[in-house]
Design an enzyme around this catalytic site. Structure first.
Site, PDB file in Angstrom:
ATOM      1  N   GLY A   1      -2.948  11.121  -4.235  1.00  0.00           N
ATOM      2  CA  GLY A   1      -2.898   9.752  -4.754  1.00  0.00           C
ATOM      3  C   GLY A   1      -1.588   9.092  -4.360  1.00  0.00           C
ATOM      4  N   TYR A   2      -1.656   7.837  -3.947  1.00  0.00           N
ATOM      5  CA  TYR A   2      -0.453   7.119  -3.492  1.00  0.00           C
ATOM      6  C   TYR A   2      -0.310   5.751  -4.150  1.00  0.00           C
ATOM      7  CZ  TYR A   2      -4.069   4.895  -0.758  1.00  0.00           C
ATOM      8  OH  TYR A   2      -5.225   4.237  -0.406  1.00  0.00           O
ATOM      9  N   GLY A   3      -1.297   5.333  -4.938  1.00  0.00           N
ATOM     10  CA  GLY A   3      -1.267   4.026  -5.589  1.00  0.00           C
ATOM     11  C   GLY A   3      -1.441   4.225  -7.084  1.00  0.00           C
ATOM     12  N   SER A   4      -2.454   3.570  -7.636  1.00  0.00           N
ATOM     13  CA  SER A   4      -2.653   3.692  -9.088  1.00  0.00           C
ATOM     14  C   SER A   4      -2.984   5.126  -9.500  1.00  0.00           C
ATOM     15  CB  SER A   4      -3.766   2.742  -9.550  1.00  0.00           C
ATOM     16  OG  SER A   4      -5.017   3.149  -9.036  1.00  0.00           O
TER      17      SER A   4
ATOM     18  N   GLU B   1     -12.733   3.758  -7.249  1.00  0.00           N
ATOM     19  CA  GLU B   1     -12.173   3.352  -5.946  1.00  0.00           C
ATOM     20  C   GLU B   1     -13.219   2.663  -5.059  1.00  0.00           C
ATOM     21  OE1 GLU B   1      -8.890   3.790  -5.325  1.00  0.00           O
ATOM     22  OE2 GLU B   1      -8.677   4.666  -7.307  1.00  0.00           O
TER      23      GLU B   1
HETATM   24  C1  SIN Z   1      -4.670   5.817  -4.679  1.00  0.00           C
HETATM   25  O1  SIN Z   1      -3.994   5.567  -5.666  1.00  0.00           O
HETATM   26  O2  SIN Z   1      -4.542   6.915  -4.094  1.00  0.00           O
HETATM   27  C2  SIN Z   1      -5.697   4.867  -4.145  1.00  0.00           C
HETATM   28  C3  SIN Z   1      -5.342   3.434  -4.287  1.00  0.00           C
HETATM   29  C4  SIN Z   1      -5.330   2.925  -5.702  1.00  0.00           C
HETATM   30  O3  SIN Z   1      -6.262   3.191  -6.474  1.00  0.00           O
HETATM   31  O4  SIN Z   1      -4.359   2.240  -6.070  1.00  0.00           O
END
Ligand code: SIN
Length: 184
Positions: free
Chosen positions: A25-28, A99
């Site tokens: 995960g890289y965002g939320s 997502e």
């Molecule tokens: C993530 O967090 O890996 C996907 C992008 C998001 O949901 O912000």
């Protein structure tokens, strides 16, 4: 491709006989952990840069007034820090819906802080999806984020929580922090 990638993702990977899968995960997904996990480790993936280039019509904006959320853009030499979770395969039933606005699951190699590596999955919204907004001036991105909100809340909350989570991971993401600076 339609905005809703849920069905698409359901058929992308076969989890038969698999007891757990690493998810990067890289965002939320770093700060909003609304799913069960077996293990959690800070990690990074190479060759990808985090960018606020994806439209959010379902969480932090609306179809008429989309917000902006992050996706990954291929960039040789870049390194994206985030959080890895080892999850049971059925967790993807929830995550595919969360997502669904243009993100597809891709396989990736992730490197944990201690140097160990694992193969896993990451959600990426590529430039071909219908909700992709693409590059814009960081000040303009901040302006759009400042006025957007959707069913999951205000778009500025998404940005500020992400920036705080990245600081806690010891990350220095110039793109995210520049937009945060304009917003503040
Ligand atoms: C993530 O967090 O890996 C996907 C992008 C998001 O949901 O912000």
């Amino acid at each position: 491709m339609s905005f809703d990638t849920t069905e698409h993702n359901r058929h992308r990977h076969c989890f038969d006989g698999v007891s757990s899968v690493w998810l990067f995960g890289y965002g939320s997904l770093i700060y909003k952990v609304d799913f069960p996990f077996l293990e959690q480790c800070p990690a990074m993936i190479e060759g990808w840069a985090r960018r606020f280039w994806q439209g959010s019509h379902d969480h932090r904006g609306t179809p008429d007034s989309p917000g902006r959320v992050v996706t990954l853009i291929e960039q040789p030499g870049a390194c994206c820090k985030g959080m890895a979770y080892r999850v049971a395969p059925d967790v993807f039933e929830h995550l595919d819906v969360r997502e669904k606005n243009g993100y597809l699951r891709f396989t990736t190699t992730m490197t944990f802080n201690d140097g160990r590596q694992a193969e896993g999955l990451v959600y990426i919204a590529d430039a071909h999806n219908a909700a992709f907004l693409g590059p814009a001036d960081e000040a303009d991105i901040a302006r759009q984020i400042a006025v957007s909100q959707g069913p999951s809340g205000r778009n500025d909350e998404y940005l500020l929580k992400l920036a705080e989570a990245l600081r806690q991971l010891g990350d220095d993401d110039p793109h995210v922090f520049a937009i945060e600076g304009y917003l503040r």
